[in-house]
Every structure is written in structure tokens, then in C-alpha cells.
Design a protein around this motif. Structure first.
Motif, PDB file in Angstrom:
ATOM      1  N   LEU A  13     -15.384   5.425  11.837  1.00  0.00           N
ATOM      2  CA  LEU A  13     -15.246   4.887  10.487  1.00  0.00           C
ATOM      3  C   LEU A  13     -13.778   4.842  10.061  1.00  0.00           C
ATOM      4  CD1 LEU A  13     -18.280   6.542   8.650  1.00  0.00           C
ATOM      5  CD2 LEU A  13     -18.004   4.119   9.228  1.00  0.00           C
ATOM      6  N   ASP A  14     -13.025   5.910  10.372  1.00  0.00           N
ATOM      7  CA  ASP A  14     -11.592   5.911  10.033  1.00  0.00           C
ATOM      8  C   ASP A  14     -10.873   4.754  10.714  1.00  0.00           C
ATOM      9  OD1 ASP A  14     -11.878   8.151   8.445  1.00  0.00           O
ATOM     10  OD2 ASP A  14     -10.986   9.543   9.888  1.00  0.00           O
ATOM     11  N   ALA A  15     -11.143   4.539  11.984  1.00  0.00           N
ATOM     12  CA  ALA A  15     -10.468   3.461  12.734  1.00  0.00           C
ATOM     13  C   ALA A  15     -10.838   2.085  12.183  1.00  0.00           C
ATOM     14  CB  ALA A  15     -10.829   3.552  14.220  1.00  0.00           C
ATOM     15  N   ALA A  16     -12.095   1.892  11.851  1.00  0.00           N
ATOM     16  CA  ALA A  16     -12.543   0.582  11.378  1.00  0.00           C
ATOM     17  C   ALA A  16     -12.145   0.319   9.923  1.00  0.00           C
ATOM     18  CB  ALA A  16     -14.062   0.465  11.525  1.00  0.00           C
ATOM     19  N   ALA A  26      -9.623   1.930   8.027  1.00  0.00           N
ATOM     20  CA  ALA A  26      -8.207   2.077   7.647  1.00  0.00           C
ATOM     21  C   ALA A  26      -7.530   0.725   7.429  1.00  0.00           C
ATOM     22  CB  ALA A  26      -7.462   2.918   8.674  1.00  0.00           C
ATOM     23  N   PRO A  27      -7.713  -0.255   8.326  1.00  0.00           N
ATOM     24  CA  PRO A  27      -7.085  -1.566   8.076  1.00  0.00           C
ATOM     25  C   PRO A  27      -7.632  -2.242   6.813  1.00  0.00           C
ATOM     26  CG  PRO A  27      -7.832  -1.413  10.354  1.00  0.00           C
ATOM     27  CD  PRO A  27      -8.366  -0.213   9.626  1.00  0.00           C
ATOM     28  N   VAL A  28      -8.906  -2.085   6.545  1.00  0.00           N
ATOM     29  CA  VAL A  28      -9.508  -2.668   5.342  1.00  0.00           C
ATOM     30  C   VAL A  28      -8.909  -2.005   4.104  1.00  0.00           C
ATOM     31  CG1 VAL A  28     -11.672  -2.996   4.061  1.00  0.00           C
ATOM     32  CG2 VAL A  28     -11.653  -3.207   6.561  1.00  0.00           C
ATOM     33  N   GLU A  29      -8.756  -0.692   4.169  1.00  0.00           N
ATOM     34  CA  GLU A  29      -8.179   0.029   3.031  1.00  0.00           C
ATOM     35  C   GLU A  29      -6.730  -0.399   2.787  1.00  0.00           C
ATOM     36  OE1 GLU A  29      -7.939   4.537   1.317  1.00  0.00           O
ATOM     37  OE2 GLU A  29      -7.703   4.275   3.473  1.00  0.00           O
ATOM     38  N   ARG A  30      -5.947  -0.540   3.858  1.00  0.00           N
ATOM     39  CA  ARG A  30      -4.549  -0.976   3.693  1.00  0.00           C
ATOM     40  C   ARG A  30      -4.482  -2.340   3.015  1.00  0.00           C
ATOM     41  NH1 ARG A  30      -4.006   1.616   8.719  1.00  0.00           N
ATOM     42  NH2 ARG A  30      -4.263  -0.327   9.876  1.00  0.00           N
ATOM     43  N   ILE A  31      -5.320  -3.258   3.442  1.00  0.00           N
ATOM     44  CA  ILE A  31      -5.344  -4.596   2.839  1.00  0.00           C
ATOM     45  C   ILE A  31      -5.775  -4.513   1.377  1.00  0.00           C
ATOM     46  CG2 ILE A  31      -6.516  -6.836   2.881  1.00  0.00           C
ATOM     47  CD1 ILE A  31      -6.609  -6.473   5.992  1.00  0.00           C
ATOM     48  N   ALA A  32      -6.796  -3.710   1.094  1.00  0.00           N
ATOM     49  CA  ALA A  32      -7.288  -3.568  -0.284  1.00  0.00           C
ATOM     50  C   ALA A  32      -6.202  -3.010  -1.197  1.00  0.00           C
ATOM     51  CB  ALA A  32      -8.519  -2.667  -0.317  1.00  0.00           C
ATOM     52  N   VAL A  33      -5.456  -2.017  -0.724  1.00  0.00           N
ATOM     53  CA  VAL A  33      -4.382  -1.427  -1.531  1.00  0.00           C
ATOM     54  C   VAL A  33      -3.297  -2.461  -1.819  1.00  0.00           C
ATOM     55  CG1 VAL A  33      -2.501   0.281  -1.487  1.00  0.00           C
ATOM     56  CG2 VAL A  33      -4.835   0.959  -0.859  1.00  0.00           C
ATOM     57  N   VAL A  34      -2.919  -3.251  -0.813  1.00  0.00           N
ATOM     58  CA  VAL A  34      -1.904  -4.295  -1.003  1.00  0.00           C
ATOM     59  C   VAL A  34      -2.379  -5.317  -2.032  1.00  0.00           C
ATOM     60  CG1 VAL A  34      -0.757  -6.245   0.131  1.00  0.00           C
ATOM     61  CG2 VAL A  34      -0.806  -4.006   1.249  1.00  0.00           C
ATOM     62  N   ILE A  35      -3.614  -5.769  -1.881  1.00  0.00           N
ATOM     63  CA  ILE A  35      -4.157  -6.766  -2.823  1.00  0.00           C
ATOM     64  C   ILE A  35      -4.241  -6.179  -4.228  1.00  0.00           C
ATOM     65  CG2 ILE A  35      -6.229  -8.083  -3.434  1.00  0.00           C
ATOM     66  CD1 ILE A  35      -6.661  -8.456  -0.387  1.00  0.00           C
ATOM     67  N   ALA A  36      -4.728  -4.953  -4.348  1.00  0.00           N
ATOM     68  CA  ALA A  36      -4.853  -4.324  -5.665  1.00  0.00           C
ATOM     69  C   ALA A  36      -3.487  -4.198  -6.339  1.00  0.00           C
ATOM     70  CB  ALA A  36      -5.520  -2.954  -5.538  1.00  0.00           C
ATOM     71  N   ARG A  37      -2.487  -3.776  -5.590  1.00  0.00           N
ATOM     72  CA  ARG A  37      -1.133  -3.676  -6.167  1.00  0.00           C
ATOM     73  C   ARG A  37      -0.618  -5.039  -6.595  1.00  0.00           C
ATOM     74  NH1 ARG A  37       1.110   0.298  -1.734  1.00  0.00           N
ATOM     75  NH2 ARG A  37       0.371   2.240  -2.615  1.00  0.00           N
ATOM     76  N   ARG A  38      -0.778  -6.030  -5.706  1.00  0.00           N
ATOM     77  CA  ARG A  38      -0.298  -7.373  -6.013  1.00  0.00           C
ATOM     78  C   ARG A  38      -0.971  -7.935  -7.257  1.00  0.00           C
ATOM     79  NH1 ARG A  38      -2.045 -11.176  -1.760  1.00  0.00           N
ATOM     80  NH2 ARG A  38      -3.780 -11.517  -3.165  1.00  0.00           N
ATOM     81  N   GLU A  39      -2.238  -7.670  -7.409  1.00  0.00           N
ATOM     82  CA  GLU A  39      -3.014  -8.187  -8.536  1.00  0.00           C
ATOM     83  C   GLU A  39      -3.017  -7.239  -9.731  1.00  0.00           C
ATOM     84  OE1 GLU A  39      -4.250 -11.273  -8.553  1.00  0.00           O
ATOM     85  OE2 GLU A  39      -3.376 -11.530  -6.552  1.00  0.00           O
TER      86      GLU A  39
END
Length: 163
Positions: free
Chosen positions: A107-110, A112-125
Motif C-alpha cells: 500500500l505504501d509503494a502504490a 505514495a505517488p498518488v499522495e505526492r500528486i494529491a499534495v501538489v494539486i491541493a497546494r496549487r489549488e
């Protein structure tokens, strides 16, 4: 509600049967139960129940679909179906402790990339990122029941159970 689920393809519905603000809603609970029974007896094979949920005391921003809803400041939450990840993690586990470690690592491996993208999008928005719900929700073509554990004799025994 049952008729809406039966006659549409992409509509999902949730009925709130209890909330911290309003307490329990016995009439809503009864209607939700009647809806579930009607959907369970409807073609195709009761699969309409996967598109209807009764929720109780779910806080806003919880990423569990279909009970998720928004209230307050703009936010982002992600709900995923991860039954296949659970099955992959458990398929070669030798015991429950190893299965737990393998599941966490998978679960961590799968995710982690989704979480990184979500954090970037959340910050941008300019939104709060509320996290990921990795529930192993079963689907028509997937189940955690596929995860298996080999016992000492080499036989395969189920570790998970299909929901």
C-alpha cells in the motif's frame, strides 16, 4: 432511490441515517434498509447495492466513497479501491505477521505517488489535502478473497475474506 439506481448507470447515492448534528434518523434508516433490500433483489444480481450507501456519523472530508461529502473550506480527499493490492500483498505471505508487513509495504509503494500528486494539486489549488482512503472495497471483478497464504504443508489457505 432504488429506482434511480436501477434506471441509471453512473449515479451513486448516499443516505445519511445519523449525524453528530442531527443524531439518529430512524425514518431514514428504515428507508435506507428498504432501499438495500430492493436493490439486493434487482438485476443484475444485486450489484445495485454497490452504488448505494447508508452513512452514519461520517465527518465531512472523509474520502470514503460513496459516503464522502464536502463541508467547510475547499479540500481534496481521494478514495481508492485497493482490493487487488491486498490480494497481491497476501498471495505469497507465509503467516499473518508477514502478510501485515507485505500489505503495508504494498500500500505504501502504490499510494505514495498518488499522495505526492494529491499534495501538489491541493497546494496549487489552495486546498487542504485530507488524505487517501485505501479501502479494499470489492468490485464486480475483484475481491480480497483472492489473497492467499501458504501454510507449512504448502497448501493454499485464504487469509482475507470477500466482502
Amino acid at each position: 432511490m432504488a429506482e434511480l439506481v436501477r434506471t441509471t448507470k453512473n449515479l451513486n447515492l448516499t443516505m445519511v441515517v445519523a449525524s453528530p448534528e442531527g443524531g439518529t434518523a430512524p425514518h431514514a434508516a428504515a428507508v435506507a434498509a428498504q432501499t438495500m433490500v430492493a436493490l439486493a433483489h434487482s438485476p443484475p444480481a444485486g450489484l445495485g447495492d454497490f452504488r448505494f450507501a447508508a452513512s452514519a456519523n461520517i465527518p465531512p472530508g472523509t474520502p470514503f466513497f460513496p459516503a464522502a461529502y464536502h463541508k467547510g473550506p475547499d479540500s481534496l480527499a481521494i478514495g481508492l479501491e485497493s482490493a487487488s493490492l491486498v490480494g497481491e500483498a497476501l498471495v505469497q505471505a507465509g503467516n499473518a505477521a508477514e502478510a501485515s508487513i507485505r500489505l503495508r509495504d504494498r500500500l505504501d509503494a502504490a499510494l505514495a505517488p498518488v499522495e505526492r500528486i494529491a499534495v501538489v494539486i491541493a497546494r496549487r489549488e489552495r486546498r487542504a489535502c485530507l488524505g487517501i482512503d485505501p479501502s479494499p472495497a470489492p468490485g464486480k471483478d475483484r475481491s480480497i478473497g483472492a489473497g492467499r497464504d501458504a501454510d507449512r504443508s504448502g497448501r493454499r489457505v485464504a487469509v482475507g475474506a470477500a466482502s
